[in-house]
Scaffold this active site. Structure first.
Site, short mmCIF file in Angstrom:
data_model
loop_
_atom_site.label_atom_id
_atom_site.label_comp_id
_atom_site.label_asym_id
_atom_site.label_seq_id
_atom_site.Cartn_x
_atom_site.Cartn_y
_atom_site.Cartn_z
N ARG A 89 31.85 -0.41 45.48
CA ARG A 89 32.34 0.93 45.84
C ARG A 89 31.94 1.33 47.26
NH1 ARG A 89 30.36 4.56 41.00
NH2 ARG A 89 28.59 3.28 41.50
N LYS A 110 28.65 -8.42 28.44
CA LYS A 110 28.19 -7.61 27.32
C LYS A 110 27.43 -6.40 27.87
CE LYS A 110 24.02 -7.78 25.74
NZ LYS A 110 22.88 -7.67 26.65
N HIS A 135 25.36 -14.63 27.49
CA HIS A 135 24.80 -15.71 28.32
C HIS A 135 23.93 -16.68 27.51
CE1 HIS A 135 21.20 -13.14 28.68
NE2 HIS A 135 20.55 -14.22 29.04
N LYS A 182 23.08 -21.28 27.52
CA LYS A 182 21.78 -21.93 27.65
C LYS A 182 21.85 -23.35 27.09
CE LYS A 182 19.04 -17.69 27.39
NZ LYS A 182 18.20 -17.57 28.56
N GLU A 193 10.26 -11.06 24.66
CA GLU A 193 10.20 -10.96 26.12
C GLU A 193 8.89 -10.29 26.51
OE1 GLU A 193 14.12 -9.95 28.11
OE2 GLU A 193 14.26 -8.85 26.24
N ASP A 204 21.31 -4.15 22.30
CA ASP A 204 21.14 -4.96 23.51
C ASP A 204 20.95 -6.45 23.19
OD1 ASP A 204 20.69 -5.23 26.39
OD2 ASP A 204 18.60 -5.63 25.88
N HIS A 251 23.09 -11.69 21.24
CA HIS A 251 22.32 -12.94 21.35
C HIS A 251 21.79 -13.45 19.99
CE1 HIS A 251 22.75 -12.01 25.47
NE2 HIS A 251 21.66 -11.29 25.63
N LYS A 298 10.67 -6.24 23.52
CA LYS A 298 10.25 -6.28 24.92
C LYS A 298 8.75 -6.03 24.99
CE LYS A 298 14.57 -5.16 27.20
NZ LYS A 298 14.89 -6.53 27.64
C1 BG6 Z 1 20.23 -9.42 28.29
C2 BG6 Z 1 19.63 -8.13 27.84
O1 BG6 Z 1 21.46 -9.62 27.69
O2 BG6 Z 1 19.36 -10.49 27.93
C3 BG6 Z 1 18.26 -7.94 28.46
O3 BG6 Z 1 20.48 -7.07 28.22
C4 BG6 Z 1 17.37 -9.12 28.18
O4 BG6 Z 1 17.65 -6.76 28.01
C5 BG6 Z 1 18.08 -10.42 28.55
O5 BG6 Z 1 16.20 -8.99 28.97
C6 BG6 Z 1 17.29 -11.63 28.08
O6 BG6 Z 1 17.85 -12.79 28.62
P1 BG6 Z 1 16.98 -14.10 28.89
O7 BG6 Z 1 17.98 -15.12 29.35
O8 BG6 Z 1 15.96 -13.74 29.92
O9 BG6 Z 1 16.36 -14.45 27.58
#
Ligand code: BG6
Length: 496
Positions: free
Chosen positions: A50, A149, A179, A183, A217, A236, A241, A339
């Site tokens: 933007r 996502k 994502h 992996k 995490e 999230d 995932h 987290k």
């Molecule tokens: C993301 C989440 O999709 O995945 C994040 O929005 C999270 O909150 C992340 O930290 C974790 O990804 P990875 O690859 O670090 O395990």
């Protein structure tokens, strides 16, 4: 050494190019593929943001994360060449500003080329951005769109997003990113299960006691508090995932690795997930939020401090899930994610049942059931814990030891990260690594039901210390069933 197969040349238009995702993940991913000579010379990265800024300004912004962790000198030398393929366009995602005319002109030079639109934007504007792509006549037959996502924040909003995008792009051109599917170790789940004959006959509730899926995490919400406080860990992480991991563990063998076959099998798992109702809530759901605590030798603030206000958003979830089909009926799948936990660790543990009859004399030591540990990150690997005779004289003594496939020891060190792999898969048109519309919506249906249940059941939010294993209640979730969480080395979790 894995062979690198170059892709066809392409133009990638990144909407939201000045945002976090583009700078942290997408630009570095494209750059790394460039350095490995996988991207042909006449490909282009067209960054759309933007803000009015010069190309040079954008380029220096784009380099921030590429070189943040200290790139090897050989890579640094390639940066200038990569930048020659970059264009910056200032335009709004809604299609109003003059920038769209520039974009059209830039893209018109080769309408036959593969054209990828990456929407690194909030999902609420996916629909209008796709409409603008259509209005400006940019959705050529070779165009593809990538959606990040979260797709919506519940079933109905996801459906609206999917419908709006579907008005412009056919399903076969829509690449919904999770994502985790990019992996290396997640992709290996299919190979582990379906390229080895050993596992399949015992891959069911007759031989398996339970499955644990952990994505822990150590980081907190950091700069994403605005988004995260509205989302929480269930939306999230679990909706996408963790459920995708669960699907790959639980799905029936597809008849081939064809994208539709694999996605249909995953969908069946999502549709067979047992709905957790209010009666089950106390035994099946735990919500938590991190409080201040010690992590990595320093004091980490609590979540409420980080977001700047008291909040009811969960940063930890543990769920006892079930799949209602012949293979898995009655067998629990325990999932947890949080987290600010003790360490970053993602793994899947398949806990097998004990042997039906113990023939070893009692003083030899206790027999432990086999356990398969699939370590997704870090220290990627697969361990199969087995009972073995301790070598040496003096009768039988039992040892529980791992057969160890460590990625670090077995394979070359550097393989592409998830985004690199997924971007190249989009260029190749490989939909198998992306979520189909019905998968996303089925995952939301189940997740919505969980949210409704914990609202109706008033599921409490338990505080846990940053740097711990999550709230004590999560441990009780398993202890009630006579089980413990594992820490991945075959040992049971030590606890907070
Ligand atoms: C993301 C989440 O999709 O995945 C994040 O929005 C999270 O909150 C992340 O930290 C974790 O990804 P990875 O690859 O670090 O395990």
């Amino acid at each position: 050494m894995a062979e690198l197969v170059p892709v066809e040349s392409f133009d990638i238009v990144i909407f939201g190019a000045t945002g976090d995702l583009a700078r942290r993940k997408l630009i570095p991913a494209l750059f790394h593929r460039w350095c490995d000579d996988q991207i042909p010379e006449n490909s282009r990265v067209i960054a759309v943001g933007r803000d009015e800024m010069s190309l040079e300004q954008f380029q220096s912004l784009a380099g921030e994360f590429v070189f943040a962790e200290g790139a090897e000198p050989a890579r640094r030398a390639r940066w200038a060449g990569f930048l020659e393929h970059m264009i910056y366009v200032a335009a709004d995602a809604g299609g109003e500003r003059a920038g769209w005319r520039d974009l059209k002109q830039i893209l018109s030079s080769d309408p036959e080329k593969i054209r990828i639109f990456y929407l690194a934007l909030p999902p609420s504007i996916y629909g209008q951005t796709c409409q603008a792509i259509k209005t400006h006549g940019l959705n050529t037959p070779h165009a593809r769109v990538i959606l990040e996502k979260p797709i919506g924040h519940d079933f109905h909003s996801a459906k609206r997003v999917n419908e709006a995008v579907g008005e412009v792009f056919p399903e076969s051109s829509i690449f919904r990113i999770d994502h985790y599917l990019g992996k290396e170790t997640v992709q290996n789940l299919l190979i582990l299960r379906f390229a080895n004959i050993l596992l399949e006959p015992i891959w069911n509730a007759n031989a398996i006691d339970h499955v644990q899926i952990t994505v822990a995490e150590s980081l907190g919400v950091g700069t994403r508090a605005g988004y995260y406080d509205r989302a929480g860990a269930l939306r999230d992480m679990v909706q996408n995932h963790l459920l995708q991991l669960l699907c790959l563990v639980a799905m029936e063998p597809p008849s081939s690795l064809d994208a539709e076959q694999v996605r249909t099998e995953k969908l069946k798992v999502l549709r067979a997930l047992r709905v957790i109702d209010v009666e089950d809530a106390r035994h099946c759901l735990v919500r938590g939020q991190y409080a201040s605590g010690l992590i990595d030798g320093g004091v980490a603030p609590g979540y409420a401090q980080e977001v700047g206000a008291p909040s009811q958003t969960e940063t930890f979830v543990a769920i006892k899930a079930g799949i209602e089909n012949w293979r898995w009926a009655g067998m629990p799948f325990y999932m947890r994610t949080g987290k600010r936990m003790q360490a970053r660790r993602s793994e899947i543990v398949i806990q097998f049942k004990p042997v039906p009859h113990d023939i070893i004399q009692a003083d030899a030591g206790s027999l432990q059931p086999n356990r398969l540990v699939i370590r997704l990150q870090p220290d990627e690997g697969v361990q199969l814990l087995m009972m073995t005779k301790d070598p040496g004289p003096g009768g039988v003594r039992l040892r529980y030891v791992p057969l160890n496939l460590s990625y670090a020891d077995t394979f070359e060190k550097n393989y592409p990260d998830a985004y690199e792999r997924l971007l190249m898969a989009v260029v190749r048109g490989n939909l198998g690594l992306f979520m189909r519309r019905d998968e996303v919506e089925a995952a939301w249906r189940w997740t919505d039901a969980v949210m409704q249940t914990w609202t109706e059941a008033d599921t409490p939010l338990h505080l846990y210390k940053a740097g711990s294993d999550g709230p004590d209640k999560a441990r009780l979730l398993l202890r009630r069933d006579g089980r413990e969480w594992f820490d991945g080395d075959g040992r049971e979790s030590a606890g907070t």
